[in-house]
Design a protein around this motif. Structure first.
Motif, short mmCIF file in Angstrom:
data_model
loop_
_atom_site.label_atom_id
_atom_site.label_comp_id
_atom_site.label_asym_id
_atom_site.label_seq_id
_atom_site.Cartn_x
_atom_site.Cartn_y
_atom_site.Cartn_z
N LEU A 93 0.84 -1.18 0.00
CA LEU A 93 0.00 0.00 0.00
C LEU A 93 0.88 1.23 0.00
O LEU A 93 2.08 1.16 0.32
CB LEU A 93 -0.94 0.04 1.21
N LEU A 104 -4.66 6.80 1.62
CA LEU A 104 -4.17 5.47 1.24
C LEU A 104 -4.42 5.24 -0.23
O LEU A 104 -5.47 5.60 -0.76
CB LEU A 104 -4.88 4.38 2.05
N VAL A 107 -4.14 -0.18 -2.21
CA VAL A 107 -4.18 -1.02 -1.02
C VAL A 107 -4.43 -2.48 -1.41
O VAL A 107 -5.42 -2.80 -2.07
CB VAL A 107 -5.27 -0.55 -0.04
#
Length: 239
Positions: A93, A104, A107
């Protein structure tokens, strides 16, 4: 000899930058919850590694590395590429920090289920084991996002004769503003699981109801199931 204010400011700035650049990774541990441990850390907060990450003494990730991406600064963002592993499966990630908050990207993380089920009193006694695979393209504060969590090979030592109890798919859909819904469905099962609820990523709140329905006798789980509320659809677990 008098030192000008400008020289003093420059010297202090250079000293601060030097400290930040060379900051040891041990500083990270000061901000981690008590239940989270980093094992055998090495390097700095910018580029480093840890042999494992544990939650309540349970390993959730091994051979963890992080690498700073300086080119992300051109987008007013601090960014690290993080990788790790769980058994033979590799996790990846990208973690970013922007003026809007943590972000993020890309992922794909494999995790054990046990630390999460242990948080719920109704499931802790089941000693459930399973492999989770969480994936999402992008997660941003107050922005729409979709994430999936595949739960594979659910097993409980209370009913070893049953083997794998099932595989499941958890889907999380978040709208702009950070409010969304989750639902779970069975992909294959001896123990069927369905459920849905609401989530608030701003307050890290998660609520709803899960319905468990055995598709065949599971005598080893009967004491644990009997402690749960029951409806016509099955046994209820509320969050």
């Amino acid at each position: 000899m008098r030192v000008s204010r400008r020289v003093l400011v420059i010297a202090l700035t250079l000293f601060f930058v030097s400290c930040v650049v060379r900051a040891p990774v041990s500083l990270i541990t000061l901000f981690l919850p008590q239940q989270v441990q980093l094992k055998n850390v090495d390097g700095s907060i910018w580029n480093g590694s840890a042999s494992a990450i544990g939650v309540d003494s349970m390993i959730i990730q091994e051979r963890v590395t992080w690498r700073f991406r300086p080119q992300a600064l051109l987008s007013s963002r601090i960014e690290w590429v993080v990788s790790g592993s769980l058994g033979e499966r590799t996790s990846n990630l990208t973690i970013g920090l922007s003026p809007n908050g943590p972000e993020l990207d890309h992922v794909s993380v494999f995790l054990p289920l046990e630390p999460f089920t242990a948080l719920h009193p109704g499931l802790k006694a089941w000693r459930i084991c399973a492999l989770m695979h969480a994936s999402a393209d992008s997660v941003r504060p107050h922005s729409a996002a979709t994430a999936t969590v595949e739960i594979d090979g659910l097993f409980s030592p209370l009913v070893p004769q049953a083997g794998q109890l099932g595989s499941y798919l958890l889907t999380l859909n978040v709208a702009d503003g950070g409010i969304g819904r989750w639902d779970i469905r069975s992909l294959s099962r001896v123990l069927s699981a369905t459920g849905q609820g609401k989530l608030d990523t701003n307050r890290l709140q998660f609520n709803g109801q899960l319905i468990l329905t055995p598709q065949s006798p599971l005598p080893g789980l009967s004491p644990a199931l009997s402690m749960l509320p029951r409806s016509d659809a099955g046994y209820l677990i509320s969050f």
